[in-house]
Motif scaffolding. Sequence first.
Motif, PDB file in Angstrom:
ATOM      1  N   VAL A  73      47.608  24.157  39.197  1.00 18.72           N
ATOM      2  CA  VAL A  73      46.355  23.950  38.590  1.00 18.72           C
ATOM      3  C   VAL A  73      46.478  25.660  38.744  1.00 18.72           C
ATOM      4  N   THR A  74      46.744  26.200  36.783  1.00 15.37           N
ATOM      5  CA  THR A  74      47.529  27.582  37.023  1.00 15.37           C
ATOM      6  C   THR A  74      46.571  29.164  36.571  1.00 15.37           C
ATOM      7  N   THR A  75      45.413  29.165  37.317  1.00 13.67           N
ATOM      8  CA  THR A  75      44.267  29.679  35.877  1.00 13.67           C
ATOM      9  C   THR A  75      44.266  30.744  37.329  1.00 13.67           C
ATOM     10  N   PRO A  76      44.620  32.140  36.915  1.00 12.44           N
ATOM     11  CA  PRO A  76      44.852  33.134  37.859  1.00 12.44           C
ATOM     12  C   PRO A  76      43.965  33.625  38.781  1.00 12.44           C
ATOM     13  N   LEU A  77      44.456  33.680  40.350  1.00  5.20           N
ATOM     14  CA  LEU A  77      43.636  33.885  41.442  1.00  5.20           C
ATOM     15  C   LEU A  77      43.633  35.167  41.708  1.00  5.20           C
ATOM     16  N   ILE A  78      42.882  35.604  42.583  1.00  2.00           N
ATOM     17  CA  ILE A  78      42.092  36.992  42.465  1.00  2.00           C
ATOM     18  C   ILE A  78      42.997  37.822  43.174  1.00  2.00           C
ATOM     19  N   HIS A  79      42.679  38.702  43.360  1.00  5.97           N
ATOM     20  CA  HIS A  79      44.185  39.298  44.119  1.00  5.97           C
ATOM     21  C   HIS A  79      43.593  39.685  45.579  1.00  5.97           C
ATOM     22  N   THR A  80      44.820  39.593  46.346  1.00  7.77           N
ATOM     23  CA  THR A  80      44.568  39.197  47.931  1.00  7.77           C
ATOM     24  C   THR A  80      44.019  41.063  48.650  1.00  7.77           C
ATOM     25  N   VAL A  81      44.209  41.862  47.571  1.00  4.19           N
ATOM     26  CA  VAL A  81      42.804  43.434  47.491  1.00  4.19           C
ATOM     27  C   VAL A  81      41.943  43.027  47.839  1.00  4.19           C
ATOM     28  N   GLU A  82      41.340  41.824  46.676  1.00  6.02           N
ATOM     29  CA  GLU A  82      39.655  42.157  46.578  1.00  6.02           C
ATOM     30  C   GLU A  82      39.486  40.738  47.497  1.00  6.02           C
ATOM     31  N   ARG A  83      40.363  39.754  48.012  1.00  6.53           N
ATOM     32  CA  ARG A  83      39.819  39.161  49.142  1.00  6.53           C
ATOM     33  C   ARG A  83      39.110  39.849  50.004  1.00  6.53           C
ATOM     34  N   TYR A  84      39.903  40.824  50.447  1.00  8.48           N
ATOM     35  CA  TYR A  84      39.980  41.591  52.059  1.00  8.48           C
ATOM     36  C   TYR A  84      38.890  42.422  51.673  1.00  8.48           C
ATOM     37  N   LEU A 144      48.525  45.384  52.067  1.00  5.42           N
ATOM     38  CA  LEU A 144      47.303  45.498  51.181  1.00  5.42           C
ATOM     39  C   LEU A 144      46.097  45.915  51.811  1.00  5.42           C
ATOM     40  N   LEU A 145      45.722  45.585  53.597  1.00  4.72           N
ATOM     41  CA  LEU A 145      44.929  46.276  53.749  1.00  4.72           C
ATOM     42  C   LEU A 145      44.904  48.097  53.700  1.00  4.72           C
ATOM     43  N   VAL A 146      45.624  48.319  53.391  1.00  3.28           N
ATOM     44  CA  VAL A 146      45.600  49.565  53.494  1.00  3.28           C
ATOM     45  C   VAL A 146      44.725  49.911  52.534  1.00  3.28           C
ATOM     46  N   PRO A 147      44.461  50.040  50.772  1.00  4.81           N
ATOM     47  CA  PRO A 147      43.876  50.449  49.969  1.00  4.81           C
ATOM     48  C   PRO A 147      42.253  50.073  49.981  1.00  4.81           C
ATOM     49  N   VAL A 148      41.825  49.185  50.883  1.00  3.98           N
ATOM     50  CA  VAL A 148      40.642  48.639  51.608  1.00  3.98           C
ATOM     51  C   VAL A 148      39.446  49.235  52.367  1.00  3.98           C
ATOM     52  N   VAL A 149      40.655  49.383  53.895  1.00  3.09           N
ATOM     53  CA  VAL A 149      40.482  50.310  54.522  1.00  3.09           C
ATOM     54  C   VAL A 149      39.955  51.788  53.700  1.00  3.09           C
ATOM     55  N   LYS A 150      41.020  52.004  53.080  1.00  2.00           N
ATOM     56  CA  LYS A 150      40.805  53.411  52.774  1.00  2.00           C
ATOM     57  C   LYS A 150      39.159  53.887  51.685  1.00  2.00           C
ATOM     58  N   SER A 151      39.261  52.703  51.091  1.00  2.00           N
ATOM     59  CA  SER A 151      37.974  52.510  50.175  1.00  2.00           C
ATOM     60  C   SER A 151      36.551  52.700  50.775  1.00  2.00           C
ATOM     61  N   PHE A 152      36.523  51.899  52.095  1.00  2.00           N
ATOM     62  CA  PHE A 152      35.679  51.127  52.541  1.00  2.00           C
ATOM     63  C   PHE A 152      34.681  52.525  53.546  1.00  2.00           C
ATOM     64  N   THR A 153      36.197  53.161  54.363  1.00  2.00           N
ATOM     65  CA  THR A 153      35.506  54.310  55.579  1.00  2.00           C
ATOM     66  C   THR A 153      35.543  56.039  54.262  1.00  2.00           C
ATOM     67  N   ALA A 154      35.389  55.620  53.142  1.00  2.00           N
ATOM     68  CA  ALA A 154      35.213  56.347  52.035  1.00  2.00           C
ATOM     69  C   ALA A 154      33.766  56.250  51.681  1.00  2.00           C
TER      70      ALA A 154
END
Length: 350
Positions: free
Chosen positions: A128-139, A17-27
């Motif tokens: 407490v079941t409020t949907p949490l942010i995705h791990t990709v977004e946390r990164y 799940l780090l891959v899309p974040v790193v790819k977006s960051f370097t772009a």
Amino acid sequence: MKKILILRFSAMGDVALLVPVVKSFTAAYPDVEVTVVTRPKFGPMFFDIERVTVFPADVDYTYTGVLGMRDLFRKLMRKGPYDLVLDMHDHVRTMILRSLFKLFGAKVVVFEKGRAEKKAFSRKDDKVTTPLIHTVERYRLAFEKAGYPFKMVDAPYLSLSESIESASGWFSYKKSMELTRWIGIAPFAMHKSKIWPLENYPVLIESILKKTPVKFFLFGGGEKEIKYFETLKQKFPEHCEVIAGKLKLRQEIALMKHLDLMICVDSSNMHLAALSGVPLLSVWGGTHPDVGFGPYNYSNGSIIQVSREELPCRPCSVYGKEKCFRGDFACLTRIHPEAVADHVLKRLAV
């Protein structure tokens, strides 16, 4: 050229799940070079991202304990200095490393893991079941906190060079089987509460084959998994191909890209398929996609699960576990193979 160091050792799905974040960051930032420190077996996921190198850190044997982290720090420092160190794990190992980097003047940012809210979502009572942010977004937010805001690029995120894509003989007869669908099956995960009962798969395969010709590719690893896959191949010799133990990670990803559908559970193979842009259908049990680990950028139509209205005990865990609050794993046993087959056939438009 600025240098960024990223720390994330495990687990495989979290590293993926780090891959899309790193790819977006370097772009977004062409003036940066990134070094990802992770276990050697996970490194190939980053090989095709421009200006990204992998430092393979074997934290199980070579860099163990406090002294091992000290040695790893020294080796990383020789490749520095770094303008930013991002701790995307927040584990005791990375805590030691980031403390050393701070001591030597490096800027360090730690991603927000959300432990408390995840615990509240998965506890037995008063959830407490409020949907949490995705791990990709946390990164991504960790980069933003460090002063590097950016938008995510479009999928697919796991892109391989042509030489790797064409490296396997599996693809050579794809064109000669135009009427045959290719479906991947990845039934295993680290924990029992994630694994849909294995006795369901023969029924599932048989139900699908009654409606359309399919070649099934069986993904996994380890002796027990391969042994199970061999039983499926014996039962459906013309329709099942065991991939487990035969292909390396990048070859597996290349094969996934040719699938018409991946049937999986909450596992690293689910994330690899999702990040490759492969249509998928994932079966969820003791965990829940709303905790932040669902297939990234996929709709609810890609997920099969018993509703929380029917089983308010779900989820019983963030990452999965071996025991069930009820004792019967109803979240998995109530999902019948015929129902999954219907979903598969709808996805294939059969």
